[in-house]
Design a protein around this motif. Structure first.
Motif, PDB file in Angstrom:
ATOM      1  N   GLY A 259       0.762  -1.086   0.084  1.00  0.00           N
ATOM      2  CA  GLY A 259       0.065   0.168   0.013  1.00  0.00           C
ATOM      3  C   GLY A 259       0.884   1.393  -0.058  1.00  0.00           C
ATOM      4  N   GLY A 260       0.336   2.354  -0.181  1.00  0.00           N
ATOM      5  CA  GLY A 260       0.923   3.563  -0.203  1.00  0.00           C
ATOM      6  C   GLY A 260       1.149   4.346  -1.624  1.00  0.00           C
ATOM      7  N   SER A 261       2.236   5.106  -1.843  1.00  0.00           N
ATOM      8  CA  SER A 261       2.467   5.845  -2.833  1.00  0.00           C
ATOM      9  C   SER A 261       2.831   4.830  -4.148  1.00  0.00           C
ATOM     10  CB  SER A 261       3.528   6.638  -2.555  1.00  0.00           C
ATOM     11  OG  SER A 261       4.290   7.442  -3.851  1.00  0.00           O
ATOM     12  N   TYR A 262       2.261   5.254  -5.383  1.00  0.00           N
ATOM     13  CA  TYR A 262       2.572   4.648  -6.703  1.00  0.00           C
ATOM     14  C   TYR A 262       2.901   5.489  -7.450  1.00  0.00           C
ATOM     15  CZ  TYR A 262       0.813  -0.206  -5.083  1.00  0.00           C
ATOM     16  OH  TYR A 262       0.748  -1.176  -4.845  1.00  0.00           O
ATOM     17  N   PRO A 263       4.155   5.849  -7.658  1.00  0.00           N
ATOM     18  CA  PRO A 263       4.669   6.888  -8.765  1.00  0.00           C
ATOM     19  C   PRO A 263       4.139   6.327 -10.022  1.00  0.00           C
ATOM     20  CG  PRO A 263       6.372   6.423  -7.168  1.00  0.00           C
ATOM     21  CD  PRO A 263       5.189   5.333  -6.924  1.00  0.00           C
TER      22      PRO A 263
ATOM     23  N   HIS B  86      -3.945  14.522  -2.808  1.00  0.00           N
ATOM     24  CA  HIS B  86      -4.724  15.171  -1.584  1.00  0.00           C
ATOM     25  C   HIS B  86      -5.541  13.962  -1.084  1.00  0.00           C
ATOM     26  CE1 HIS B  86      -3.296  18.842  -2.571  1.00  0.00           C
ATOM     27  NE2 HIS B  86      -3.467  18.750  -4.101  1.00  0.00           N
ATOM     28  N   HIS B  87      -5.269  12.882  -1.196  1.00  0.00           N
ATOM     29  CA  HIS B  87      -6.109  11.528  -0.719  1.00  0.00           C
ATOM     30  C   HIS B  87      -7.700  11.733  -1.049  1.00  0.00           C
ATOM     31  CE1 HIS B  87      -2.574   9.826   0.828  1.00  0.00           C
ATOM     32  NE2 HIS B  87      -2.242  10.993   1.419  1.00  0.00           N
ATOM     33  N   ASN B  88      -7.978  12.311  -1.991  1.00  0.00           N
ATOM     34  CA  ASN B  88      -9.256  12.307  -2.675  1.00  0.00           C
ATOM     35  C   ASN B  88      -9.529  11.086  -3.678  1.00  0.00           C
ATOM     36  OD1 ASN B  88     -10.083  14.903  -1.459  1.00  0.00           O
ATOM     37  ND2 ASN B  88      -8.954  15.887  -3.122  1.00  0.00           N
ATOM     38  N   PRO B  89     -10.431  10.416  -3.442  1.00  0.00           N
ATOM     39  CA  PRO B  89     -10.901   9.244  -4.252  1.00  0.00           C
ATOM     40  C   PRO B  89     -10.969   9.732  -5.844  1.00  0.00           C
ATOM     41  CG  PRO B  89     -12.463   9.476  -2.673  1.00  0.00           C
ATOM     42  CD  PRO B  89     -11.716  10.671  -2.713  1.00  0.00           C
ATOM     43  N   LEU B  90     -10.052   8.886  -6.726  1.00  0.00           N
ATOM     44  CA  LEU B  90     -10.159   9.170  -8.124  1.00  0.00           C
ATOM     45  C   LEU B  90     -11.260   8.530  -8.858  1.00  0.00           C
ATOM     46  CD1 LEU B  90      -6.430   8.731  -8.880  1.00  0.00           C
ATOM     47  CD2 LEU B  90      -7.608  10.954  -8.624  1.00  0.00           C
ATOM     48  N   ARG B  91     -11.990   7.651  -8.295  1.00  0.00           N
ATOM     49  CA  ARG B  91     -13.049   6.977  -8.691  1.00  0.00           C
ATOM     50  C   ARG B  91     -13.798   6.161  -7.617  1.00  0.00           C
ATOM     51  NH1 ARG B  91     -12.849   2.546 -12.320  1.00  0.00           N
ATOM     52  NH2 ARG B  91     -14.423   1.741 -11.057  1.00  0.00           N
ATOM     53  N   GLU B  92     -14.739   5.559  -7.976  1.00  0.00           N
ATOM     54  CA  GLU B  92     -15.580   4.595  -7.117  1.00  0.00           C
ATOM     55  C   GLU B  92     -15.113   3.292  -6.867  1.00  0.00           C
ATOM     56  OE1 GLU B  92     -19.492   4.726  -6.691  1.00  0.00           O
ATOM     57  OE2 GLU B  92     -19.570   6.883  -7.440  1.00  0.00           O
ATOM     58  N   GLU B  93     -15.240   2.941  -5.548  1.00  0.00           N
ATOM     59  CA  GLU B  93     -14.873   1.400  -5.299  1.00  0.00           C
ATOM     60  C   GLU B  93     -15.218   0.679  -6.135  1.00  0.00           C
ATOM     61  OE1 GLU B  93     -16.617   1.112  -1.317  1.00  0.00           O
ATOM     62  OE2 GLU B  93     -15.001   1.977  -0.388  1.00  0.00           O
ATOM     63  N   LEU B  94     -14.767  -0.756  -6.403  1.00  0.00           N
ATOM     64  CA  LEU B  94     -15.118  -1.514  -7.216  1.00  0.00           C
ATOM     65  C   LEU B  94     -15.194  -3.020  -6.584  1.00  0.00           C
ATOM     66  CD1 LEU B  94     -15.664  -2.358 -10.292  1.00  0.00           C
ATOM     67  CD2 LEU B  94     -13.390  -3.003 -10.378  1.00  0.00           C
TER      68      LEU B  94
ATOM     69  N   GLU C  15      -6.149   6.897  -4.804  1.00  0.00           N
ATOM     70  CA  GLU C  15      -6.481   8.389  -4.224  1.00  0.00           C
ATOM     71  C   GLU C  15      -5.265   9.199  -5.119  1.00  0.00           C
ATOM     72  OE1 GLU C  15      -6.149   7.972  -0.337  1.00  0.00           O
ATOM     73  OE2 GLU C  15      -8.108   7.211   0.050  1.00  0.00           O
ATOM     74  N   ASP C  16      -5.872  10.443  -5.120  1.00  0.00           N
ATOM     75  CA  ASP C  16      -4.722  11.737  -5.553  1.00  0.00           C
ATOM     76  C   ASP C  16      -3.863  11.951  -4.549  1.00  0.00           C
ATOM     77  OD1 ASP C  16      -6.110  13.320  -4.054  1.00  0.00           O
ATOM     78  OD2 ASP C  16      -7.143  14.239  -6.002  1.00  0.00           O
TER      79      ASP C  16
END
Length: 166
Positions: free
Chosen positions: A109-113, A148-156, A145-146
C-alpha cells in the motif's frame, strides 16, 4: 557398550502427548487457484495472480483458515497516486465480511509513482467451515487516491468463482 533392544518401555516423546486431528483424507488443507484476472481502477490496474485457501487444523471457529490473494498492482498513469489494498474487504458466500490482516500481508500500500508495479499477498483470516463455504468470493477494492487523498473513482466490487484447474 551398545544395547539395541531391551525390555524397558521407550521414553515418551513430546509428540506422543499431542492430540491428533482427524481429517477426511479427501479434504485438502490448502488449495491454490490460478486466477489471472485484471481489475481496472484507473489509473491503478490490479492483476489477481492467484488465490490460496488454507484450512487450519484444530483452530478456533473464529479463525479456521486464511485466504491469500496474490496480487500485482500497477500505476499505469502519469501522476503519483495512492492505493491501499489493505482496505479491501473479502466476503464469503455466507455473507461474512473479512478485512485483511495487515500484520502478515505484504506491504504493497501507499504511494505509486507513475509506471510503478508492486507485488505481494493480501491475507484474510476467515472463520467458519472453510471446506463447504469457499467456492466463490466477493472482493471489494478501495478506490485509488490523488495526492490530496481524494478518491479518483468509485470502489469496485467483483465476484470470483473458484474452480478447479484442469
Amino acid at each position: 557398550m551398545l544395547t539395541g533392544c531391551n525390555k524397558s518401555p521407550a521414553p515418551s516423546s513430546p509428540d506422543s502427548d499431542m492430540a491428533v486431528a482427524k481429517v477426511d483424507p479427501g479434504t485438502p488443507l490448502s488449495k491454490v487457484y490460478n486466477i489471472d484476472r485484471i481489475v481496472e481502477l484507473e489509473p491503478i490496474k490490479i492483476r489477481i495472480v492467484n488465490i490460496g485457501i488454507v484450512n487450519f487444523l484444530n483452530a478456533p471457529q473464529d479463525r479456521s483458515g486464511q485466504v491469500a490473494l496474490g496480487l500485482e498492482i500497477a500505476n499505469t498513469g502519469d501522476q503519483t497516486v495512492y492505493y491501499y489494498p489493505e482496505e479491501m474487504v473479502l466476503t464469503t458466500p455466507s455473507g461474512q465480511n473479512f478485512p485483511p490482516d495487515v500484520t502478515i500481508s505484504s506491504d504493497v500500500g501507499g504511494s505509486y509513482p507513475p509506471r510503478t508495479i508492486k507485488k505481494g499477498f493480501i491475507l484474510f483470516p476467515v472463520a467458519g467451515n472453510m471446506q463447504e463455504e469457499i467456492s466463490r468470493l466477493t472482493i471489494k477494492f478501495p478506490a485509488p487516491e490523488d495526492s490530496h487523498h481524494n478518491p479518483l473513482r468509485e470502489e469496485l466490487t467483483i465476484d470470483i468463482e473458484l474452480k478447479e484447474q484442469k
